[in-house]
Design a protein around this motif. Structure first.
Motif, PDB file in Angstrom:
ATOM      1  N   GLU A   1       0.822  -1.207   0.000  1.00  0.00           N
ATOM      2  CA  GLU A   1       0.000   0.000   0.000  1.00  0.00           C
ATOM      3  C   GLU A   1       0.860   1.264   0.000  1.00  0.00           C
ATOM      4  OE1 GLU A   1      -2.724  -0.314   3.264  1.00  0.00           O
ATOM      5  OE2 GLU A   1      -3.646  -2.139   2.448  1.00  0.00           O
TER       6      GLU A   1
ATOM      7  N   VAL B   1       2.248   1.719  -3.518  1.00  0.00           N
ATOM      8  CA  VAL B   1       1.200   2.255  -4.393  1.00  0.00           C
ATOM      9  C   VAL B   1       0.980   3.735  -4.118  1.00  0.00           C
ATOM     10  CG1 VAL B   1      -1.257   2.166  -4.945  1.00  0.00           C
ATOM     11  CG2 VAL B   1       0.031   0.068  -4.747  1.00  0.00           C
ATOM     12  N   ALA B   2       0.943   4.124  -2.851  1.00  0.00           N
ATOM     13  CA  ALA B   2       0.733   5.530  -2.491  1.00  0.00           C
ATOM     14  C   ALA B   2       1.856   6.401  -3.045  1.00  0.00           C
ATOM     15  CB  ALA B   2       0.629   5.676  -0.974  1.00  0.00           C
TER      16      ALA B   2
ATOM     17  N   ARG C   1       1.387   6.683  -6.859  1.00  0.00           N
ATOM     18  CA  ARG C   1       0.268   7.580  -7.188  1.00  0.00           C
ATOM     19  C   ARG C   1       0.639   9.040  -6.936  1.00  0.00           C
ATOM     20  NH1 ARG C   1      -3.957   3.403  -5.289  1.00  0.00           N
ATOM     21  NH2 ARG C   1      -4.484   2.502  -7.300  1.00  0.00           N
TER      22      ARG C   1
ATOM     23  N   ALA D   1       2.813  10.074  -9.780  1.00  0.00           N
ATOM     24  CA  ALA D   1       2.023  10.224 -11.003  1.00  0.00           C
ATOM     25  C   ALA D   1       1.201  11.515 -10.970  1.00  0.00           C
ATOM     26  CB  ALA D   1       1.115   9.009 -11.202  1.00  0.00           C
ATOM     27  N   ASP D   2       0.621  11.847  -9.810  1.00  0.00           N
ATOM     28  CA  ASP D   2      -0.134  13.093  -9.685  1.00  0.00           C
ATOM     29  C   ASP D   2       0.763  14.314  -9.856  1.00  0.00           C
ATOM     30  OD1 ASP D   2      -2.531  11.811  -9.316  1.00  0.00           O
ATOM     31  OD2 ASP D   2      -2.472  11.944  -7.117  1.00  0.00           O
TER      32      ASP D   2
ATOM     33  N   ARG E   1       1.616  14.705 -13.600  1.00  0.00           N
ATOM     34  CA  ARG E   1       0.492  14.567 -14.530  1.00  0.00           C
ATOM     35  C   ARG E   1       0.447  15.692 -15.557  1.00  0.00           C
ATOM     36  NH1 ARG E   1      -4.660  12.597 -12.398  1.00  0.00           N
ATOM     37  NH2 ARG E   1      -3.889  13.565 -10.511  1.00  0.00           N
TER      38      ARG E   1
ATOM     39  N   ARG F   1       0.761   0.364 -14.695  1.00  0.00           N
ATOM     40  CA  ARG F   1      -0.051  -0.611 -13.978  1.00  0.00           C
ATOM     41  C   ARG F   1       0.777  -1.109 -12.795  1.00  0.00           C
ATOM     42  NH1 ARG F   1      -1.505  -5.990 -17.079  1.00  0.00           N
ATOM     43  NH2 ARG F   1      -2.004  -4.440 -18.647  1.00  0.00           N
TER      44      ARG F   1
END
Length: 161
Positions: free
Chosen positions: A83, A86-87, A90, A93-94, A97, A105
């Motif tokens: 987790e 993944v955080a 993300r 990625a944000d 962006r 993926r």
């Protein structure tokens, strides 16, 4: 000299270079929360961006046999690390962006990191595998995941220090 050398172009007929079709289309990167795997992830993301490739981020949750014997909640611990990974992905990625897009993926499961990366790369027909250099001293003797991937000789492997 009047005679200028000219290459034999008959061997090249029908073999035109196709712009934008060469290079990896699926890049697998192994992450484990270490600094080296973070650098590997950043390198792989840049490569995926430049090649417009799919980036597959793989975290193989280690099976900790000794911890189970001592009563530790291994499933909870490895899920927590997954987790957190993944955080971090993300958040990255944000952050980028608006600068550029990367198709990615995230895949996670329990097992041996080497076997997990091999299985994922084979299943997705990966064109390249990227991993961080091992930071553990024992791997110089026994061999790291990176060394084992290179020795497998199935894909180009980039080891990021």
């Amino acid at each position: 000299m009047d005679d200028e050398w000219q290459p034999d172009r008959s061997a090249l007929s029908g073999a035109e270079f196709e712009r934008g079709t060469d290079g990896p289309k699926v890049i697998v990167v192994g992450v484990d929360g270490s600094a080296a795997s973070g650098r590997a992830g950043a390198y792989a993301a840049g490569l995926a961006r430049r090649q417009n490739a799919l980036l597959v981020v793989v975290y193989v949750q280690p099976v900790l046999g000794g911890a189970v014997a001592m009563g530790a909640s291994v499933a909870g611990l490895t899920e927590q690390v997954a987790e957190e990974v993944v955080a971090e992905i993300r958040a990255w990625a944000d952050k980028v962006r608006d600068v550029f897009q990367v198709r990615w993926r995230f895949v996670t499961f329990q097992g041996d990191p080497y076997s997990g990366l091999v299985e994922t790369a084979d299943r997705l027909k990966a064109d390249a595998v990227v991993v961080g250099a091992s930071e553990q001293a024992g791997h110089r003797i026994l061999g790291s995941v990176a060394v084992r991937l290179v020795k497998a000789g199935r894909w180009p492997v980039t080891v990021v220090p």
